[in-house]
Design an enzyme around this catalytic site. Structure first.
Site, PDB file in Angstrom:
ATOM      1  CB  SER A 137       4.997   2.913  21.237  1.00  0.00           C
ATOM      2  OG  SER A 137       4.698   2.392  22.518  1.00  0.00           O
ATOM      3  CE1 TYR A 150       5.122  -2.218  19.953  1.00  0.00           C
ATOM      4  CE2 TYR A 150       5.413  -1.233  22.128  1.00  0.00           C
ATOM      5  CZ  TYR A 150       4.794  -1.248  20.887  1.00  0.00           C
ATOM      6  OH  TYR A 150       3.868  -0.278  20.573  1.00  0.00           O
ATOM      7  CE  LYS A 154       6.482   0.466  18.186  1.00  0.00           C
ATOM      8  NZ  LYS A 154       5.961   1.116  16.950  1.00  0.00           N
TER       9      LYS A 154
END
Length: 260
Positions: A137, A150, A154
């Site tokens: 991502s 997140y 990531k």
């Protein structure tokens, strides 16, 4: 790397980017695909529509034993050429994220890549070749307002991909980190109700999964470490590195505008 004739593993293949990769790889002439997802019915539907050898496996990628079993099943087709560690989860939570949310994010967004490498790497090293495509991502290069677990995990996923590339690159192992921004997947659809999804939608174009699959095929052919379906992410990362204070100020303005 050319896809034709390759044996490939894809996690998170029941929908979104994983399913799009499966379709595109089959079209490109992959020899065999091992498709994995937590939702077995979904991944079996994807497998049924492909014109190549496939096996569908239910796997919790946060469980190392299940990942090892999946890689073992994929090996029945022959040597594994490419592992696409693609499964990921979001939380939409900030400081209020629970210990369970942090643990699940770490397991799926980071440890799953580690487990896949542990399971598949020995065979690749023995042959002197192999490829890992880790979905990380753009949040792993930039950040993700509205979702602390997140953003953090990531970043860790990108760091692990870098470590894998520098440690084993001289032994025939290739690594790519796939870092898209907004992609029309179930993960984004769920996130659109919160700040994280709104920021992603405001940051640029929301691509279709098939667009990402096209970028992946081109990136694998080039054997590029960073695969950026949104090319502007490279400029955003450059601006972040050049003047982090200014970059943070700009993001704060974007977040404030979405709240107003």
């Amino acid at each position: 790397m050319q896809i034709s004739g390759k044996n490939i593993v894809i996690t998170g293949a029941g929908s979104g980017i994983g399913a799009a990769l499966a379709r595109r790889f089959a079209t490109e002439g992959a020899a065999a695909l091992c498709l994995s997802d937590l939702d077995l019915d979904a991944v079996e539907r994807v497998a049924a529509g492909l014109d190549c050898r496939t096996v569908a496996v239910r796997t919790d990628v946060g469980d190392e034993e299940q990942v090892r079993a999946m890689i073992g099943e994929a090996g029945e087709f022959g040597p594994i050429d490419l592992v696409c560690s693609n499964a990921g989860i979001g939380t939409g939570a900030g400081l209020e994220a629970t210990p369970e949310q942090w643990a699940a994010s770490w397991a799926v967004n980071v440890q799953a890549h580690v487990y896949a490498a542990r399971a598949a790497l020995p065979g690749m090293l023995e042959r002197g070749e192999g490829y890992f495509l880790n979905t990380c991502s753009a949040a792993g290069l930039l950040t993700q307002p509205g979702d602390a677990p997140y953003a953090v995990t990531k970043h860790a996923a990108v760091a692990f991909a870098e470590w894998l590339a520098l440690t084993y690159g001289d032994q025939g192992i290739k690594v790519s980190a796939l870092c898209p921004q907004g992609v029309r997947t179930p993960l984004l659809t769920e996130a659109l109700e919160g700040m994280a999804g709104q920021v992603v939608a405001a940051a640029g174009a929301v691509l279709e999964p098939d667009d990402v699959a096209e970028a992946v095929v081109a990136g694998l052919v080039a054997e590029a470490f960073l695969i950026l379906p949104h090319p502007e992410v490279a400029e955003f990362e450059r601006r972040k590195a050049a003047d982090r204070d200014r970059w943070l100020a700009g993001l704060r303005r974007m977040v404030a505008s979405l709240k107003s």
